[in-house]
Design a protein around this motif. Structure first.
Motif, PDB file in Angstrom:
ATOM      1  N   GLU A 440      37.039  16.887 -43.644  1.00 38.54           N
ATOM      2  CA  GLU A 440      37.913  16.001 -42.864  1.00 38.54           C
ATOM      3  C   GLU A 440      37.086  14.947 -42.129  1.00 38.54           C
ATOM      4  OE1 GLU A 440      40.130  18.118 -39.915  1.00 38.54           O
ATOM      5  OE2 GLU A 440      38.360  18.879 -38.884  1.00 38.54           O
ATOM      6  N   GLY A 441      37.741  13.848 -41.775  1.00 37.31           N
ATOM      7  CA  GLY A 441      37.078  12.791 -41.027  1.00 37.31           C
ATOM      8  C   GLY A 441      36.162  11.957 -41.892  1.00 37.31           C
ATOM      9  N   ALA A 442      35.358  11.128 -41.249  1.00 41.47           N
ATOM     10  CA  ALA A 442      34.433  10.245 -41.982  1.00 41.47           C
ATOM     11  C   ALA A 442      33.255  11.058 -42.507  1.00 41.47           C
ATOM     12  CB  ALA A 442      33.940   9.143 -41.051  1.00 41.47           C
ATOM     13  N   GLY A 443      32.943  10.887 -43.774  1.00 42.08           N
ATOM     14  CA  GLY A 443      31.815  11.596 -44.373  1.00 42.08           C
ATOM     15  C   GLY A 443      32.158  13.019 -44.754  1.00 42.08           C
ATOM     16  N   THR A 444      31.377  13.570 -45.619  1.00 41.47           N
ATOM     17  CA  THR A 444      31.582  14.934 -46.116  1.00 41.47           C
ATOM     18  C   THR A 444      30.295  15.719 -45.920  1.00 41.47           C
ATOM     19  OG1 THR A 444      33.052  14.064 -47.814  1.00 41.47           O
ATOM     20  CG2 THR A 444      32.223  16.305 -48.142  1.00 41.47           C
ATOM     21  N   ASP A 445      30.399  16.956 -45.439  1.00 36.05           N
ATOM     22  CA  ASP A 445      29.220  17.809 -45.292  1.00 36.05           C
ATOM     23  C   ASP A 445      29.060  18.622 -46.576  1.00 36.05           C
ATOM     24  OD1 ASP A 445      27.199  19.541 -44.622  1.00 36.05           O
ATOM     25  OD2 ASP A 445      27.929  19.891 -42.586  1.00 36.05           O
ATOM     26  N   ASP A 483      37.954  14.488 -51.850  1.00 31.95           N
ATOM     27  CA  ASP A 483      36.817  14.162 -50.977  1.00 31.95           C
ATOM     28  C   ASP A 483      35.477  14.122 -51.694  1.00 31.95           C
ATOM     29  OD1 ASP A 483      36.961  13.619 -48.055  1.00 31.95           O
ATOM     30  OD2 ASP A 483      35.195  14.904 -48.047  1.00 31.95           O
TER      31      ASP A 483
END
Length: 659
Positions: A440-445, A483
């Motif tokens: 979720e949010g900006a960027g992906t872990d 994503d």
């Protein structure tokens, strides 16, 4: 096959070389470049002849002149190269036991690693050089079981018969188990007799048998049963029996890692192994530490000293990008060990005499009024199994009409809050939450996606899917698909199905699978390298994949992990490497992740918290064992050093003990 890095110099002329060295040292100053170029490109036998020619031509002692002209580490290295191997070892041991204190590490390294003949030559050289008896000097300078084992090794009488008796292998493994793990106290004499006398081939089989009957490698038992210098000596003997090249690769790495360099160790190994197995050491070093010995020396040393060491090293394996038989043998041995079934154990067990209502009351009292009793919360939450925590949640609601999770969230903060709240979720809920945060949010872990998806079994994956759908009202597969992209997305989606085979290995199929992975010639875009790896690594059972990896090594002399790193990049490479390491040894995979989360400046608390929560009831005890095997320090010690306050207290409770 010769595996040294220094060979006889073609067209060798002892008189000519003696003259060149004389000219390099006469007059004001000395030509250090000429000295190191000449000495590092001659074999030890040729250097001895140069010494004799120098004395004949100039009536002077070459070693004395070199000592006079050179200084510091460079002088020590060059002078060591001029001595015959046995005399070099004798000098190292004399220095180790002379004066105040003893360099036990030097004694251990030399006596644990040398062959019978090398030991006998060493004893004779010591007598000749110092007119003293080596055994008597060592007995006078050491004590206890450490002394006894050194004396056994000094006899140079290890059995050398390659014919192995299966019955004796089983008996020795059983005797070692009964002398340590199954005995109140430890029968050190049994360890000394078996590890000090039996042949290398015999002991390798004993170690394999020990793993089967004890459920742990012999090294872990030695750490648990022995102590001090005796423990270090026995571990060194075991390592050298398994692979002398791997032992020296590890010694070299430790000599250079971190601040400062242990130059005496570095010099001693580079000199002593340059005409024996330096090529093997380089290969294992490159495989084990993911950088070449050449580059580590280059980064860690300087001047003529560096130039001479690099000449002895003989080449840069990072530039070559190759993988060789010795490294393959080490990798193959690791696969075989990983295939032995070891009981997985968590560190958190269900509490005896469990009372959910009583625990709910303790937690309410800890959060009621001014201030919070974090110690009481930690004591309850970390000492109950997850199933018991779920019962406490219900009891708390029934007793007080309140949501325990909400109360904990309002009373705790920071790292401790994340740890305690994570423990209160079911494993599937916790993993689902971590995956949601990763996308979720900006960027992906991507690292979190890889860690969870690559290591969970089918049942765990299915439970995560259900928990994800229930918590976020959308499917995990949809979020992963939206994503991520390309081959990385396909890997994650395949793993998210939770449809991995669960059957035993199929040898015929394993051979075909290994062949498929090894094929780099296919030009069919529908059968790309990534597609082939995905179709095998994401679908085959763990026992089957272990066999595939063994077949791959036999077929290519490459480890499959090395092949992935060489042929792929980015998230695809990282995902496949994580799967391979998980198949190979899942506790070791997590031990490595935990170590990386705490080493160096700062702590990656998200990773540390996530692994400690998710593995606490599955295999954290095994992870602890792998951690100390890999990094020579305990997980408990590293957590204690790297964290603080109540967060540390809770982590140490989950860790479950000091190794």
């Amino acid at each position: 096959v010769y595996r040294g890095s220094v060979k006889d110099f073609q067209g060798f002329d002892a008189n000519q070389d003696a003259e060149a060295l004389y000219n390099a040292m006469k007059g004001f100053g000395s030509d250090k470049e000429a000295i190191l170029d000449l000495i590092t490109s001659r074999s030890n036998k040729q250097r001895v002849e140069i010494c004799q020619a120098y004395k004949s031509l100039y009536g002077k002692d070459l070693i004395a002149d070199l000592k006079y002209e050179l200084t510091g580490k460079f002088e020590r290295l060059i002078v060591s190269l001029m001595r015959p191997p046995a005399y070099s070892d004798a000098k190292e041991i004399k220095d180790a036991i002379s004066g105040v204190g003893t360099d036990e590490k030097c004694l251990i390294e030399i006596l644990a690693s040398r062959t019978n003949q090398e030991i006998r030559d060493l004893v004779a050289a010591y007598k000749d050089a110092y007119e003293r008896d080596l055994e008597a000097d060592i007995v006078g300078d050491t004590s206890g079981h450490f002394k006894k084992m050194l004396v056994v090794l000094l006899q140079g009488a290890r059995e050398e018969d390659d014919v192995v008796s299966d019955d004796l292998v089983e008996q020795d493994a059983k005797d070692l188990l009964e002398a340590g793990e199954l005995k109140w106290g430890t029968d050190e004499a049994q360890f000394i007799y078996i590890l000090g006398r039996r042949s290398r081939q015999h002991l390798r089989l004993v170690f394999d048998e020990y793993l089967k009957i004890a459920g742990k490698p012999i090294e872990r038992s030695i750490r648990g049963e022995l102590s001090g210098d005796f423990e270090k000596l026995m571990l060194a003997v075991v390592k050298c029996i398994r692979s002398t090249a791997e032992y020296f690769a590890e010694r070299l790495y430790k000599a250079m890692k971190g601040l400062g360099t242990r130059d005496n160790t570095l010099i001693r190994i580079m000199v002593s192994r340059s005409e024996i197995d330096m090529l093997d050491i380089r290969e294992v070093f490159r495989t084990k530490y993911e950088k070449s010995l050449y580059n580590m020396i280059k980064e860690d040393t300087s001047g003529e000293y560096k130039k001479a060491l690099l000449k002895l090293c003989g080449g840069d394996d990072d530039a070559a990008g190759e993988f060789f038989p010795e490294a393959a043998q080490v990798a193959y041995r690791m696969w075989e060990l990983s295939a032995v079934k070891v009981e997985l154990r968590g560190t958190v067990q269900p509490a005896g005499d469990f009372n959910d209502d009583g625990d709910a009351q303790v937690l309410r009292k800890a959060m009621k009024g001014l201030g919070t009793d974090e110690g009481a919360i930690i004591e309850v939450v970390t000492k109950r199994s997850n199933a018991q925590r779920q019962q406490i949640l219900k009891a708390y609601k029934a007793h007080y009409g309140r949501d325990l999770m909400a109360d904990l969230k309002s009373e705790l903060s920071g790292s401790l809050a994340k740890l305690i709240l994570g423990l209160m979720l079911t494993p599937a809920q916790y993993d689902a939450k971590q995956l949601r945060k990763a996308v979720e949010g900006a960027g992906t872990d991507e690292s979190v996606l890889i860690e969870i998806m690559a290591t969970r079994n089918n049942q765990e994956i299915r439970a995560i899917n259900e928990a994800y759908q229930e918590a976020y009202h959308k499917s995990l597969e949809d979020d992963l698909s939206s994503d991520t992209s390309g081959h990385f997305k396909r890997i994650l989606v395949s793993l998210a199905l939770g449809n991995r085979d669960e059957g035993p290995e199929n040898l015929t199929q394993a051979h075909e699978d290994a062949k498929k992975l090894a094929d780099v010639s296919s030009n069919d875009s529908s059968d790309s390298l990534e597609t082939r790896f995905l179709s095998i690594l994401c679908t085959r059972s763990y026992p089957h994949l272990r066999r595939v990896f063994q077949e791959f090594i036999k077929m290519t002399n490459h480890d499959v992990e090395h092949a992935i790193k060489k042929r792929m990049s980015g998230d695809v490479r990282d995902a496949f490497v994580a799967i391979v390491r998980s198949v190979k040894n899942k506790p070791a995979f997590f031990a490595d992740k935990l170590y990386r989360s705490m080493k160096g400046a700062g702590t990656d608390e998200r990773t540390l918290t996530r692994i400690m929560i998710s593995r606490s009831e599955i295999d954290l005890f095994n992870i602890r064992g792998e951690f100390i095997d890999l990094f020579d320090k305990s997980l408990h010690h590293m957590i204690e050093k790297d964290t603080s306050g109540d967060y540390r207290k809770a982590l140490l409770a989950l860790c479950g003990g000091e190794d």
